[in-house]
Design a protein around this motif. Structure first.
Motif, PDB file in Angstrom:
ATOM      1  N   VAL A 253       3.828  11.123  36.751  1.00  0.00           N
ATOM      2  CA  VAL A 253       4.030   9.688  36.519  1.00  0.00           C
ATOM      3  C   VAL A 253       3.617   9.311  35.100  1.00  0.00           C
ATOM      4  N   SER A 254       2.457   9.789  34.671  1.00  0.00           N
ATOM      5  CA  SER A 254       1.972   9.410  33.338  1.00  0.00           C
ATOM      6  C   SER A 254       2.713  10.132  32.211  1.00  0.00           C
ATOM      7  N   SER A 255       3.524  11.148  32.565  1.00  0.00           N
ATOM      8  CA  SER A 255       4.249  11.924  31.552  1.00  0.00           C
ATOM      9  C   SER A 255       5.653  11.407  31.301  1.00  0.00           C
ATOM     10  N   VAL A 256       6.083  10.402  32.061  1.00  0.00           N
ATOM     11  CA  VAL A 256       7.450   9.918  31.908  1.00  0.00           C
ATOM     12  C   VAL A 256       7.435   8.511  31.317  1.00  0.00           C
ATOM     13  N   GLU A 257       8.545   8.147  30.720  1.00  0.00           N
ATOM     14  CA  GLU A 257       8.717   6.823  30.127  1.00  0.00           C
ATOM     15  C   GLU A 257       8.383   5.723  31.139  1.00  0.00           C
ATOM     16  N   ALA A 258       7.752   4.655  30.647  1.00  0.00           N
ATOM     17  CA  ALA A 258       7.261   3.596  31.547  1.00  0.00           C
ATOM     18  C   ALA A 258       8.356   2.596  31.889  1.00  0.00           C
ATOM     19  N   THR A 259       9.368   3.061  32.629  1.00  0.00           N
ATOM     20  CA  THR A 259      10.391   2.176  33.172  1.00  0.00           C
ATOM     21  C   THR A 259      10.339   2.290  34.693  1.00  0.00           C
ATOM     22  N   PRO A 260      10.685   1.235  35.422  1.00  0.00           N
ATOM     23  CA  PRO A 260      10.563   1.274  36.877  1.00  0.00           C
ATOM     24  C   PRO A 260      11.264   2.454  37.537  1.00  0.00           C
TER      25      PRO A 260
END
Length: 446
Positions: A253-260
């Motif tokens: 989760v923390s390694s991916v772009e912060a989009t829903p």
């Protein structure tokens, strides 16, 4: 401390003051202004009773959005501001809305009903910040603390549990100890909250600095995604993994772009793994078809939380495909573009990269192949290569001109032409496609 207030909001404050009433901006707009953020909306609290507010702004467009609770939305030059009378809330029998409110002339009484100290701040250009509950210090120290007794604040409105965690994630604030204990203690209050409201707060939380919040408050999230409990502590015992399924998920989760879409995909991409685990004779775990099981479970979870259909469909697709090999090969990427489209393929590369980053670092070299694949994908799109029927330099009208009958035959030949282009058997030029179409026409006798 000076806060820059939009002129439309100043107009509202001035009109209330000139009519003999107190008026302040309050809540999130004060908090965000102090933090140097741009407020999403502006709220005004006033000693004027609702009927008095209506009279004062009779020359302005108004919407009685919550007049029974003292709230009137006033539009000044198409700028909407909620104006609410100072109030004290009654009992919250549904753990969400007050059964009744009592209007008051005391600003402190009004501020005392608010959720967190950082949101219990009021401001007036002449009087500065009104801080009755040490909210300024909590802002400076980056602390989220309930106003008054945490249990009471959360029992009044169960959604405040997620609001506290959302603020902690988005602002990177710590949750004060008593508030934290109360959040865990009162987590069952979320059972009474509309799924749409849970969805909204949870999505914002997930798109912040969510890893530690998800880890520390897992029981809260299990309240509305109980399947999470299966992942926690479930060891993967596989060369590619050094974390249990839940810890791997948090790091993904923390390694991916912060989009829903991407954050939700990583949260749920392995949720079916514990149900698909088998061990071979060497004791190594295998998770055959876990992507399909995870996609199926994710769809049910997201629908239960009332996510929109497009979001559910995209996440279902990405989870189903997250173990699909992607190589830096032009032909295979053209095929993937044809089958899934650019948007899905772009997302899928991000998903796979995040998955790799959350696995055993010994295998981090697989990121290089993904980066090469993305470069090839960029080149394909920059050059405008053909990967769909709409990209063909020939259409149904051209085939009709070759005396090919309208109907199924046209569609079949167009599909065969696209296959030929994707396989490199025919260039995507009108003349070459026409020649190839004639060859197909004779071969298939259409």
């Amino acid at each position: 401390m000076q806060i820059r207030i939009p002129p439309q909001v100043e107009t509202i404050l001035q009109k209330l003051n000139l009519s003999g009433y107190e008026a302040y901006i309050v809540g999130g707009c004060v908090r965000d202004s102090i933090l140097g953020l741009t407020p999403n909306d502006w709220d005004v609290t006033t000693s004027a009773l609702p009927e008095e507010t209506v009279k004062i702004f009779s020359d302005y467009p108004c919407v009685e959005t919550g007049i029974q609770h003292g709230t009137l939305t006033v539009l000044v030059d198409h700028f909407s501001v909620e104006v609410t009378t100072f109030r004290v809330d009654g009992r919250y029998s549904d753990n969400r809305h007050p059964d009744s409110v009592q209007f008051t002339r005391s600003l402190k009484d009004d501020l005392s009903r608010r959720d967190f100290t950082m949101n219990a701040l009021a401001y007036h250009p002449e009087h500065g910040v009104i801080d009755c509950f040490d909210g300024i210090n909590d802002l400076k120290n980056k602390i989220i603390r309930c106003v008054g007794i945490p249990d009471l604040r959360f029992q009044e409105d169960g959604l405040r549990l997620l609001r506290a965690l959302r603020f902690s994630s988005v602002l990177e604030f710590a949750v004060e100890r008593d508030t934290s204990i109360s959040i865990l203690k009162n987590r069952s209050l979320l059972d009474h909250i509309a799924r749409e409201r849970v969805n909204s707060e949870f999505t914002k939380l997930l798109c912040g600095n969510a890893e530690n919040i998800l880890r520390e408050y897992r029981p809260v999230f299990e309240q509305f995604i109980p399947e999470i409990s299966l992942m926690a502590g479930f060891q993967q015992d596989n060369p590619y993994h050094i974390y249990d399924v839940w810890e791997h998920t948090l790091k993904a989760v923390s390694s991916v772009e912060a989009t829903p879409v991407l954050r939700l995909t990583m949260l749920l991409h392995d949720i079916g793994k514990p149900l698909c685990c088998t061990r071979d004779q060497s004791g190594i775990c295998h998770f055959y078809n876990h992507e399909k099981k995870s996609a199926e479970m994710a769809k049910e979870i997201l629908e239960e939380l009332r996510y929109d259909g497009d979001t559910v469909c995209m996440i279902w697709k990405l989870i189903n495909l997250h173990d699909l090999p992607i190589h830096a090969d032009e032909k295979s990427l053209l095929r993937l573009l044809n089958k899934h489209g650019e948007k899905t393929l772009r997302f899928l590369i991000k998903v796979k990269a995040a998955d790799i980053k959350a696995q055993n670092p010994v295998y981090i070299g697989r990121l290089e192949e993904l980066q090469k694949a993305e470069a090839v994908l960029d080149s394909i799109l920059d050059r405008g290569l053909c990967f769909s029927l709409k990209d063909l330099q020939l259409n149904g009208s051209d085939l009709i001109a070759l005396n090919i009958p309208q109907g199924v035959a046209i569609g079949k030949i167009l599909s065969l032409l696209l296959e030929a282009v994707l396989d490199g058997k025919c260039p995507n030029s009108r003349d070459q496609l026409l020649k190839y179409a004639l060859k197909i026409k004779d071969e298939y006798d259409v």
